[in-house]
Design a protein around this motif. Structure first.
Motif: not given
Length: 232
Positions: A205-215
């Motif tokens: 969901g975060l990636a679809e919003l164009g955000l770079d994601v790390e966990t």
């Protein structure tokens, strides 16, 4: 009545949660902002509760807007620090402008029904300034429920006890049920609905919003949550 601990007994909630490592959580957020080069100080805290994270962010020099859906919780939080406290909640955040940091700590998204997750993530992302950082977590909720557990502690007014359990519902959610015995002799039933989301669902969901994601595996030692750091 559901959620009575939030609405009618916020001081007791505050005492029950007093052993939580708020300093660890806030230090994690501050380090994440530094690591990603965030220099601004505007911070939006979603689901601020009784303001323990809030006052620590204020002490660190952040200009904090802190929101929560429960006026009882906000009434306690307002007595702790100088922040802009507002009554609002996901997915319809009534806030203006953009923030250098947006945080939603301690399972805030898990309070949402599944159908509200997408709009909630979109609302959080829309509050970010260019280069801003979103930090939130996913609680490790047991989809199959769990066994009842007993919690006993002490407040300034005396001892409390509560018996709590997660029970699965037909809607694929969990109902948190607890019976609370307060220090003044009063007892009440408290319930709230929670959703056990998959980490992959949140990351997608975060990636679809164009955000770079790390966990990350928790905010620090002793924390078993999955923490998401997403950069606009």
């Amino acid at each position: 009545m559901p959620e009575r601990l939030y609405t009618e007994h916020p001081e007791l909630y505050d005492a029950i949660q007093s052993d939580w490592d708020y300093d660890r959580d806030v230090a994690f957020v501050a380090e994440a902002l530094m690591r990603h080069g965030v220099s601004g100080d505007r911070l939006l805290e979603v689901g601020c509760g009784t303001g323990e994270h809030t006052r620590r962010f204020v002490t660190r020099g952040f200009d904090v807007t802190a929101v929560d859906p429960y006026e009882g919780m906000l009434s306690v939080a307002r007595g702790k620090c100088d922040a802009d406290f507002r009554r609002t909640a996901l997915p319809d955040l009534a806030v203006e402008g953009e923030y250098d940091a947006v945080v939603a700590i301690r399972g805030v998204v898990n309070h949402l029904p599944p159908g509200e997750l997408g709009p909630a993530l979109e609302a959080l992302a829309s509050c970010l300034a260019d280069g801003g950082v979103l930090v939130f977590d996913n609680s490790p909720l047991p989809p199959e429920g769990n066994q009842p557990a007993l919690d006993v502690g002490t407040t300034e007014r005396g001892d409390y006890a509560r018996i709590a359990q997660y029970v699965p519902t037909d809607e694929g959610r969990l109902e948190w049920r607890e019976v609370v015995f307060g220090p003044d002799g009063e007892w009440f039933v408290n319930t709230r609905a929670m959703t056990p989301f998959e980490d992959g669902t949140l990351a997608a969901g975060l990636a679809e919003l164009g955000l770079d994601v790390e966990t990350h595996d928790g905010y620090g030692p002793g924390d078993d949550r999955t923490v998401f750091v997403a950069v606009a």
